[in-house]
Write a protein that holds these residues in place. Structure first.
Motif, PDB file in Angstrom:
ATOM      1  N   PHE A 313      44.360-123.739 -13.548  1.00 55.82           N
ATOM      2  CA  PHE A 313      45.219-124.619 -14.334  1.00 55.82           C
ATOM      3  C   PHE A 313      46.482-124.925 -13.541  1.00 55.82           C
ATOM      4  O   PHE A 313      47.059-124.031 -12.908  1.00 55.82           O
ATOM      5  CB  PHE A 313      45.630-123.964 -15.662  1.00 55.82           C
ATOM      6  N   SER A 325      48.285-130.291 -17.387  1.00 54.52           N
ATOM      7  CA  SER A 325      49.037-129.113 -16.934  1.00 54.52           C
ATOM      8  C   SER A 325      49.415-128.239 -18.118  1.00 54.52           C
ATOM      9  O   SER A 325      49.335-128.654 -19.278  1.00 54.52           O
ATOM     10  CB  SER A 325      50.305-129.536 -16.183  1.00 54.52           C
ATOM     11  N   LYS A 326      49.821-127.012 -17.806  1.00 56.98           N
ATOM     12  CA  LYS A 326      50.359-126.064 -18.777  1.00 56.98           C
ATOM     13  C   LYS A 326      51.789-125.744 -18.369  1.00 56.98           C
ATOM     14  O   LYS A 326      52.136-125.806 -17.179  1.00 56.98           O
ATOM     15  CB  LYS A 326      49.541-124.769 -18.786  1.00 56.98           C
TER      16      LYS A 326
END
Length: 338
Positions: A313, A325-326
């Protein structure tokens, strides 16, 4: 479970057989002699180094999963990133110790082929973690990040974060000869939209994934070209070194520095603004899956096969439209799959 840490010396067959069932042997320079008892399952883990946080996490996961499954883990490592000879010796020792399966992160993707064949010919299950062999089918299976795709994620973000600026790219590479280095490097260039040899690439440096070498390499590149505005890094220790160099040149706010790893320290560097984005991978998952596969093989004779992507990620607090995205809050809760 008891843990025996040894830096030098010899562990005799008698000592191994008289140890508790959950004994974990850790070290970098000892020989293991004797055979496993008929009813015990030994899982070997051979990482590139003992000091890189990524491999520390991998070993921790293997220790915990081995304890949970009631098997013995013998963990070994190279003395440095690139120590192919040390890894070969470690696998020799594990074959002699009667390991049922060996999990290995090869320092050199072709340099391990002979010893891996020897292990498999002896009936040992061999699984590559993190780093694929070349050819990939030299091992029974590979549990790893899709490192090319991780590189693409890093490069795509970096190019878009650069906006309309003409790119002047520096590349802090890892260790030549490993598929991880090749795949991430090439993936980044694809994501960034450049071909190898493009004049936009100002230069590269070999870091062996180490912070000190990342700093020296970045300093050298900046001394040659002060217009660098984007930096690829093989991993977060190299990125930390690169950032230190950028800061010493007063360039830290002018450069899009990105990385791959997703360790808690790296995510904190993203949160602090030192790294614009990093690609998180999951060494804990790789190692736990590897131990489970050896346990299953010992019980049923069934072997895993092929490449298993353990996922990745992009982590950033500066999201860009169109790029999944995170944020770092999520990253700190999930760093390295712990």
């Amino acid at each position: 479970m008891s843990i025996l840490r040894i830096s030098t010396g010899v562990v005799s067959g008698t000592m191994i057989k008289s140890a508790a069932a959950g004994l974990v042997l850790l070290g970098t320079a000892f020989a293991v002699t004797g055979q496993a008892s008929a009813d015990e399952v030994i899982v070997g883990l051979v990482t590139k180094t003992e000091v890189n946080p990524f491999f520390v996490k991998m070993r921790q996961a293997a220790e915990e999963e081995a304890k949970a499954k009631g098997v013995k883990l013998i963990a070994r490592a190279g003395k440095f990133d690139g120590d192919n000879e040390g890894q070969v010796t470690a696998i020799e020792d594990l074959i002699s110790a009667g390991a049922k399966g060996i999990l290995v992160t090869p320092n050199n993707s072709t340099g391990m082929l002979g010893i891996i064949k020897k292990a498999r010919d002896a009936g040992v299950l061999v699984i590559a973690l993190d780093t694929a062999t070349d050819p990939a089918d030299a091992v029974d299976a590979t549990f790893a990040t899709d490192n090319f795709e991780a590189g693409v994620q890093q490069g795509t973000y970096a190019r878009k974060a650069l906006g309309d600026k003409k790119p002047v790219l520096a590349m802090l590479d890892g260790t030549p000869g490993g598929t991880v280095d090749t795949f991430r490097h090439n993936g980044y260039l694809k994501g960034f939209g450049l071909a190898e040899g493009d004049p936009a690439i100002a230069g590269s440096a070999i870091t062996n994934g180490a912070q000190d070498k990342g700093q020296v390499g970045m300093e050298n590149l900046l001394s040659k070209n002060g217009d660098i505005n984007a930096v690829y890094t093989i991993n977060e220790p190299a990125a930390a070194g690169g950032y230190a160099a950028l800061k010493s040149f007063g360039k830290e706010a002018d450069v899009v520095l990105t990385s791959i790893d997703g360790g808690c320290a790296g995510v904190r560097d993203v949160k602090a603004g030192k790294i614009a984005a990093t690609v998180m991978q999951f060494p804990y998952k790789m190692a736990a899956m590897g131990v489970d596969a050896v346990v299953d093989y010992a019980a049923s004779g069934k072997k895993p096969s092929g490449f298993v992507n353990t996922g990745s990620f992009l982590i950033t607090d500066k999201p860009i439209a169109g790029i999944e995205s995170k944020d770092t809050e999520w990253g700190l809760k999930n760093c390295w799959g712990d």
